[in-house]
Scaffold this motif. Structure first.
Motif, PDB file in Angstrom:
ATOM      1  N   ALA A 209       2.872 -10.434  -2.656  1.00  0.00           N
ATOM      2  CA  ALA A 209       2.837  -8.992  -2.434  1.00  0.00           C
ATOM      3  C   ALA A 209       2.486  -8.407  -3.828  1.00  0.00           C
ATOM      4  N   MET A 210       1.356  -7.260  -3.675  1.00  0.00           N
ATOM      5  CA  MET A 210       0.937  -6.958  -4.791  1.00  0.00           C
ATOM      6  C   MET A 210       2.172  -6.256  -5.813  1.00  0.00           C
ATOM      7  N   ALA A 211       3.176  -5.898  -5.426  1.00  0.00           N
ATOM      8  CA  ALA A 211       4.138  -5.508  -6.273  1.00  0.00           C
ATOM      9  C   ALA A 211       4.685  -6.839  -7.080  1.00  0.00           C
ATOM     10  N   ASP A 212       4.852  -7.843  -6.456  1.00  0.00           N
ATOM     11  CA  ASP A 212       5.134  -9.078  -7.105  1.00  0.00           C
ATOM     12  C   ASP A 212       3.934  -9.470  -8.253  1.00  0.00           C
ATOM     13  N   ARG A 213       2.778  -9.227  -7.656  1.00  0.00           N
ATOM     14  CA  ARG A 213       1.556  -9.829  -8.579  1.00  0.00           C
ATOM     15  C   ARG A 213       1.664  -8.878  -9.993  1.00  0.00           C
TER      16      ARG A 213
END
Length: 238
Positions: A209-213
């Motif tokens: 997920a982008m938030a985790d990246r």
């Protein structure tokens, strides 16, 4: 008599693990360059992979610096698997990655013009992992591919070869906008998908997920901003 209510067991949310294709290692001082073989990487870091010519050597590199570099190749820029931070052109890599990302995003915008934002793959994967029987893998793949925007990208990729293809696994980053995609690409050029510090701490996104990246890139960017110029970095393809 009324029917007995059916007992419903709530499914547990499952987060798919992050995709890690390339890992950056911060090499401890006591490890000589000659020992950085595939066997030694597994022994010292628990990493099984091959050296990856990911980094750019500094334009100011001199002949006597070559022995400090790892997997140095000829070219302009000269690529290598790693070396001391002071002998790597990290700023040049970030800038080039950002410029390339801007070009790709311009193409992406043309390809998907008129389509709605798509739900990224990791959402369907998480739903499948939470209840594989109720939501089989084939159904998840089909639901992802049936989105108009995804099909627009797939059609473009089917007609395109080489660098002009659009990575579907970056769909969420593309949809965040040109500037966000540029920053993501520039930081990922250095941080790759995971990093192991000289002390042995592993940093990696919790998921794709982008938030985790973004959380991962924030951590690694802070680390690299304060890193010792003599610290050696090594890129490993898994």
């Amino acid at each position: 008599m009324g029917k007995t209510p059916r007992k419903v067991t709530p499914t547990t949310a499952v987060t798919p693990t992050a995709t890690v294709r390339t890992m950056i290692l911060c090499i401890p001082d006591e490890l000589p360059r000659e020992t950085l073989t595939a066997h030694q990487l597994d022994r010292n870091f628990g990493v099984r992979g091959t050296l990856s010519p990911r980094f750019w050597a500094s334009p100011a590199l001199r002949l006597w610096h070559h022995r400090q570099m790892i997997g140095l190749r000829k070219g302009s820029p000269a690529c290598c698997a790693g070396g001391p931070v002071r002998l790597l052109d990290l700023d040049g890599m970030r800038q080039a990655a950002g410029v390339g990302a801007a070009i790709r995003h311009q193409m992406f915008s043309r390809v998907v013009h008129g389509t709605r934002n798509a739900t990224p793959w990791h959402v369907y994967e998480a739903r499948h992992l939470a209840d594989p029987d109720a939501y089989p893998w084939k159904t998840a793949v089909a639901d992802f591919h049936h989105q108009t925007r995804v099909n627009a990208v797939r059609m473009h990729n089917a007609a395109t070869h080489g660098a002009g293809r659009i990575a579907l696994d970056e769909l969420e980053m593309y949809q965040a906008g040109c500037m966000a995609y540029q920053h993501h690409s520039a930081l990922t050029a250095i941080a790759a998908d995971a990093l192991i510090t000289a002390e042995g701490t592993k940093l990696a996104p919790a998921s794709d997920a982008m938030a985790d990246r973004v959380t991962y890139l924030e951590q690694v960017n802070r680390l690299l901003a304060a890193i010792d110029p003599d610290q050696r970095l090594l890129a490993v393809a898994l």
